[in-house]
Each structure stands twice: as C-alpha cells, then as structure tokens.
Design a protein around this motif. Structure first.
Motif, short mmCIF file in Angstrom:
data_model
loop_
_atom_site.label_atom_id
_atom_site.label_comp_id
_atom_site.label_asym_id
_atom_site.label_seq_id
_atom_site.Cartn_x
_atom_site.Cartn_y
_atom_site.Cartn_z
N VAL A 1 0.99 -1.19 -0.15
CA VAL A 1 -0.05 -0.12 0.09
C VAL A 1 0.86 1.21 -0.02
O VAL A 1 0.40 2.27 -0.19
N VAL A 2 2.25 1.15 0.25
CA VAL A 2 3.11 2.34 0.15
C VAL A 2 4.01 2.02 -0.62
O VAL A 2 4.78 0.92 -0.52
N GLN A 3 4.49 3.00 -1.31
CA GLN A 3 5.90 2.99 -2.31
C GLN A 3 6.78 4.05 -1.84
O GLN A 3 6.30 5.17 -1.10
N THR A 4 8.15 3.55 -1.72
CA THR A 4 9.22 4.62 -1.32
C THR A 4 10.00 4.89 -2.52
O THR A 4 9.86 4.12 -3.45
N PRO A 5 10.72 5.98 -2.35
CA PRO A 5 11.80 6.10 -3.57
C PRO A 5 12.61 5.00 -3.69
O PRO A 5 12.90 4.68 -4.93
#
Length: 728
Positions: A711-715
C-alpha cells in the motif's frame, strides 16, 4: 375471472363495459388528438402523460369511495368477534397503482390467534370460511362474496371495480418487532422448509412493508407503472388470457427498478421510461432484479436464502419484502418480448432516432458470479464498436477544424489538438463517458498565461464551433451545452442510430512539453516551472494537468486490453456507489480509481491474462486501506533533479491517501482528506460479500483472494537511491 380489460372501454369480469366506449379510429383533430383516444400503440410519445390522466387514472372521488367501502369491510370484520389485531391494504389498491375501470386489491387481516407462520398455514382456510359466512350475512356484500381458493369481494362505485381479496395472516412485524428483520426472515425460511410451503406463500404477512416500499416513489413513477400495466393487460386481451396478479406485480417492480437505476428524477420523460422497461423485458433471460431494503446479506440464513434465489434460473424479480418470492418466475416472457419489440418499433413511440431510454442493466454487478465478470464487461460496459468509429471520425474532423480553421483570421495558431479522457485511453463505458480535446494555443506561452487568458479563447472557440456545427453533416449529433464554465467548453456527441453518447470538454492549454521529443529533454524544465508557480502563487496542484494530457493517455493506452476492461469494471462500480450517495458526496475523482487499478495490476499481476475477479478484489482492498495509500510513478518525472526531488518528497509525506498523477507531480488525486474516501471504503467493504468474489469448488464456495500489493511506495522501491528513509 375472465378478461381484465382496463380503461374507459375496458370490460370487467362479466364482459360489460365500464365507462364510455372508445371513439374508434376517428381521433384526430386540429391539434392531432380529439377527445377520444387511439389504441396505446398509436398514442404519440409526447401525449403518453395525457393518456394516463385521461384513460388510466381513476378519479379521486372513485378512490375515496373505494376507500370508504374497504374501511367499512374492515370495521365490520373487526367488530364481528373475530380476533383481528390489525389490517393492511395491499395489491394494486395498497400500492396506489389502481387502473381505471377494473383492478385488484388485498385486505390483510392480522389475526391475534396466529402466533407464527405455521399457525397461519394450519388455520387460514378454516378462518376464511368463517369470514365468508360473516360477509354473506351482511346485506351489502351478500351478493359479491366468493370463496374459491381465496375469499374475494367485488367492490363497485361509478364505473370503478376492485376485486378485493381478503386474507387472514400472521403479523411478523408485531410478533418479532420491526428491528428484528433477520429473525423474522430466518423464521420464515425455517417454517417454509418444515411445512413445505410454496415460494411467496406468506407474502401477505409483509403487506405493510410492501406499502411502505411503494410509498417511497414519486407519483410520476406510479403513473409509469399504470402505463406498463395497461399495456400488459392489452397484450393479454389480444391473447384472450386473464392477466396474472403476480406477473402484474413483477412488472410494477421492474418499472420501479428501471426508474431507480436509470433516472431518479421526479420529472422525467414518460416515453423514455416506457422504452427502458420494454428494453428490460426484451432482456428477460438476463433479468435479475432485487432490493435489500428489508433483508440483506448480513445474516447467514437470510444470505443463503437470497443467494439461492439469485443463483437460480432467470428471469428473477424478487419481492422486496419476501426473499422467498420470485415474482418474475412465472409469466409468458417470450410472448411479452415480441409485444415489447412491436411497441418499440411503432412510429408513435419510435418518434426520434435514436429513441432515448435510460441506461439500465438487466442485472447487477453485485450478484454477477466471478467467472462471468468478463462477459458482464463485454455485454454491458464496452461501447459499441460502430459508435466508437463514428466518434473517432467526428472528433478527427473537429480537431482538424480547430487546428486549421478556428483561428485562421487571427494571429493565434493552434499548435496541436490532443484527444484525452477515457475515450482516448480506451477505457470508455458504454454510455455517458467523458473525453477531452485539449487545444494548445500559441499565445499561451506559460502556465500563468493559460490561467489568465483561457476564458477568452473558450468564447472564441465556442463561437466558431457553433458555425461549424451548422455547416457539417457528421455521423453523430453534435450538441453544444447551453451553459458552460468560463474556462471550458462542453459538448456532446450522440449516435444517430444507437442510444450512446460521449461528453466532451474543449480545453485551451499551454504547450509545456513542446512536441514531446523522446526522453526527458523538455520535461524537467516544464515540471520545475510548474512547481515554482504552485509554490509562489498558491495555485492548487493538478490545475494544469491538461498540459500533460498526452502523457496521461500514453500511461494508459499502451496497457493490455484486459487491464482497460478491469478499469471499466472499477469505473462502473464507482458509478453504482455514486448513485447511492444521497445527498451527493464529494467522492474522489474517477481518475484516482483508474490509477489505483493500474497500480494493483502492476504490483499484483503484470500479466496480459489475469483473473478479473482477483484484480477487482485487489482494487477494492486498496480502497479499504485508503488511509495507508502512498502511490506514485517515476515514468515522466523522478528524484534525480532538484527542485523536483524536494517537491516529490514533500508530496509523498502529505496526509494519505496520496496518489500522484504519473503525468503531473503536483496532481495528488488521492487528496488526503479532501474527498470522502471513507464512504467509498465503506461501500468497498460491503462489496466483499458480492458474488463477484465467490468461486465454486465442487459443491462448496470459496472467496476470491486479492493479489499481494504493497500500500506504500518509497523512492527506494522505484529505484531512486536517496537515503534509507524519507520519513514516510
């Protein structure tokens, strides 16, 4: 009972005529109609409302006198030493859908001696005989009472007759309380299994609920019901067959369903309503109509009862007060289908091309089994290919006009005209989809100039398109909206032969990306300028997304066809949710759901062939988890250049949900708490019980599981090497 021929020229059960005879074929006058009326098929579409009031609606005085007679019978039986605890009025009479001349009604007597459904089953027949004897000793009713399979009293006042069926019944609402619906319907199912009762045998027990159900609908909907019932009775007259009360009720419910799903306006065109109902009758083999206002899927027993009905052979039209009662099961649907086609083809009803009707599906997505989702999309959601070709051709002609002729007498040049929206992306729905034509103009040399000057260019484009519209013969109708926002021009392209249309917006824009050379050569500057303007002026993010229309379309258009179909399915689900919201809630934009669908597929499948139910289930799962969502792409911008990197890091730390437009880093279509994601999440959670997510495995059913999607993307997850954590 003989033929029920309704209207002023209709015959009652004895074959006699109620009211004045028809004026015959000599019905025309200076205004096209005289005091007499033709057969229904010959009534012009614009006069249907007049026909209802002149021929089908009983007078208020007649209804008042019928009410007095029904109340008199009720009072008499109440005082006849019978254990009557309450009464309810049902049938056409109770639903306020009585046709002039001859109609049906029900008087339900709730008996104190009936403490259960079983009591009613065992004692109703004997009690009916007692009531018959009481009524036959009353001089007013002695000649009008009959007891065959049911006890009936014929009421007659001034040309209006009501065949009133009298039924002693158990009152479950009093026995269990109205807040105990699950217990009531569990007990109903248990009793029906034990006594082997026929489906709908205890429907009279829920007459009070039936009354309330119909009271919710506007008067005009009930007038449409009268028209459909009159047509049905005319069909039966031609076949020399008596109309069925049960099937007549099915058509009433189908009419209510058509209005509820396709219109919901109290003031609607009667001909559009008729065409919609006739169209649904033509699709009887696919009909599955139901409501969950009195029962639902929460209780296991009730849920299983309901699912058993919904999985049965169609047509299905469930009584909204009794889940065991499929009133659409019996009836000559094939013969009625032929009659429906005949009326649809009649010159009077087919007075325009295409003849307009509401967009109503014969079945609900909610109860479509998982293995039939692809068929549902193909049959009900994909636009007609002929219409798409017509639209493409018309839009190309309009774009050529905008580029070459719109500003030919001025210094303004149209650098390019770009098609956007769902039609350009290949994700359009069958009806009412949206599309954009973005016109990039030479005088708009910056975002700021677009913001200040586009209203002026919209006025000029509108003036030119008005002239163009009058001189062109397109394959589609071209209608410019009477009112438009000052910074956008709206128009509609409608098929001349199909009941399909697309709404277009014409949007002047600054050509921020030039001619879109491959790679990132012009994009970093375009994004840096945009970010600087947003920071300095306080302009909302996404305000200039039109400048990046080509990138938005490219992001979707190259995806597999099946993913585009999944997007269609999600957008259809969104529209169902939107329709339920009263008052209208500020839901997230459809574009957010479109991006969420792409993300679900990218992270969970990535294959051209995938299970549609799994993909749909995954999107709903992400909607439910909206408070955690942080989603972005680095296909058009990334973390390599300042100040884009700093700006993106700020964006992805904002209140969630965060869903960044892959073409415009300032456009957060997740919006944090800007939109009512919680309402959409509530709907998504309820939809997890849908048949869409059930798989049959032998004799048992299993639930479809979502793909595993973060549910979360990071760089870091996008390949950007900045530092271990960015505070998200």
């Amino acid at each position: 009972m003989g033929n029920w021929l309704v209207g002023e020229s209709s015959a009652g059960p004895s074959g006699g005529s109620f009211g004045e005879p028809s004026a015959g074929p000599s019905w025309r006058s200076s205004d096209g109609l005289s005091g007499g009326w033709p057969d229904l098929h010959a009534v012009p579409a614009y006069r249907l409302k007049d026909f209802i009031h002149a021929k089908l609606k009983p007078s208020e005085e007649c209804l008042k006198r019928i009410d007095q007679d029904v109340d008199a019978i009720s009072d008499f039986l109440w005082s006849s030493e019978l254990p009557v605890r309450g009464v309810a009025k049902g049938g056409s009479y109770g639903r306020e859908t009585v046709l002039r001349g001859y109609s049906d009604g029900t008087l339900v007597l709730f008996m104190g001696g009936f403490r259960s459904f079983r009591d009613q089953k065992e004692n109703q027949r004997g009690l009916l005989s007692v009531i018959e004897q009481r009524l036959k000793h009353h001089k007013k009713y002695s000649m009008s009472v009959s007891l065959g399979h049911t006890l009936e009293v014929l009421l007659s006042v001034h040309g209006q007759k009501i065949l009133l069926q009298i039924l002693p019944a158990f009152d479950p609402l009093s026995g269990f309380g109205e807040d105990s619906s699950s217990r009531i319907y569990r007990d109903l199912k248990s009793t029906m299994d034990k006594v082997r009762a026929a489906p709908g045998e205890f429907a009279a027990c829920f007459t009070t609920l039936q009354q309330r159900f119909f009271q919710r609908y506007p008067r005009r909907v009930k007038e449409l019901v009268l028209l459909v019932k009159h047509w049905y009775q005319e069909c039966q007259e031609k076949r020399m067959t008596s109309p069925s009360r049960r099937f007549s009720y099915a058509l009433e419910l189908l009419t209510v369903y058509a209005w509820e799903q396709g219109c919901q306006n109290e003031d609607f065109d009667m001909a559009e309503g008729v065409r919609t109902v006739l169209g649904l009758i033509k699709q009887s083999s696919e009909l599955c109509v139901y409501w969950i206002v009195n029962y639902g899927f929460d209780d296991v027993t009730v849920r299983n009862t309901l699912l058993c009905q919904l999985r049965s052979q169609r047509p299905i039209i469930l009584d909204p007060t009794d889940p065991t009662n499929n009133v659409g099961k019996d009836g000559s649907w094939e013969l009625l289908t032929e009659a429906a086609q005949a009326w649809l083809d009649s010159p009077s009803l087919n007075d325009m091309s295409p003849a307009q009707c509401w967009n109503v599906l014969p079945t609900s997505l909610f109860i479509t089994p998982s293995h039939l989702l692809d068929t549902f999309i193909k049959d009900f959601l994909q636009p007609n290919e002929k219409f798409l070709k017509q639209i493409r051709k018309a839009v190309n002609i309009i774009c050529e006009f905008l580029k070459n002729n719109c500003f030919k007498d001025s210094s303004t040049k149209v650098l390019k005209a770009v098609k956007g929206g769902s039609t350009a992306k290949g994700t359009a729905l069958k009806n009412g989809s949206d599309a954009d034509i973005v016109v990039f103009l030479s005088p708009l040399k910056s975002y700021d100039s677009q913001n200040k000057e586009r209203a002026m260019f919209v006025q000029e484009i509108q003036r030119q398109l008005e002239v163009f519209r009058k001189t062109q013969e397109l394959e589609v109708k071209f209608e410019i909206s009477e009112w438009t926002a000052p910074r956008v021009l709206s128009f509609t392209l409608k098929s001349r032969s199909l009941n399909e249309s697309v709404d277009f917006d014409v949007l002047p824009a600054y050509d921020a990306l030039g001619q879109l050379h491959p790679g990132f050569t012009s994009r970093p500057k375009a994004y840096k300028d945009l970010i600087a303007l947003c920071k300095s002026s306080g302009i909302k993010g996404g305000e200039f997304s039109t400048c990046f229309t080509e990138l938005q379309c490219k992001f979707i258009i190259l995806r597999p066809t099946k993913l585009k179909n999944l997007i269609r399915l999600v957008k259809h689900w969104y529209k169902q949710c939107e329709r339920k919201m009263k008052p209208k809630a500020s839901l997230p934009p459809k574009y957010a759901l479109e991006l969420l669908t792409v993300y679900a597929w990218e992270q969970g499948s990535g294959m051209e062939k995938f299970d549609t139910a799994e993909g749909f289930r995954t999107v709903l799962d992400l909607v439910i988890k909206y408070q955690q969502l942080c989603i972005f792409w680095t296909v058009n911008y990334n973390f390599e250049d300042e100040p884009i990197r700093t700006f993106l890091l700020t964006q992805i730390q904002k209140k969630r949900p965060v869903i960044l437009d892959p073409a415009d880093p300032t456009g957060d279509v997740g919006g944090g708490d800007r939109w009512c994601w919680h309402l959409l999440a509530k709907e998504a959670n309820e939809w997890l019980s849908s048949l869409c997510f059930e798989l049959q495995s032998g004799d048992s059913w299993q639930r479809v599981q979502p793909w595993k999607v973060p549910v979360v993307q990071t760089p870091g997850s996008c390949g950007a090497h900045i530092y271990p954590t960015v505070g998200i």
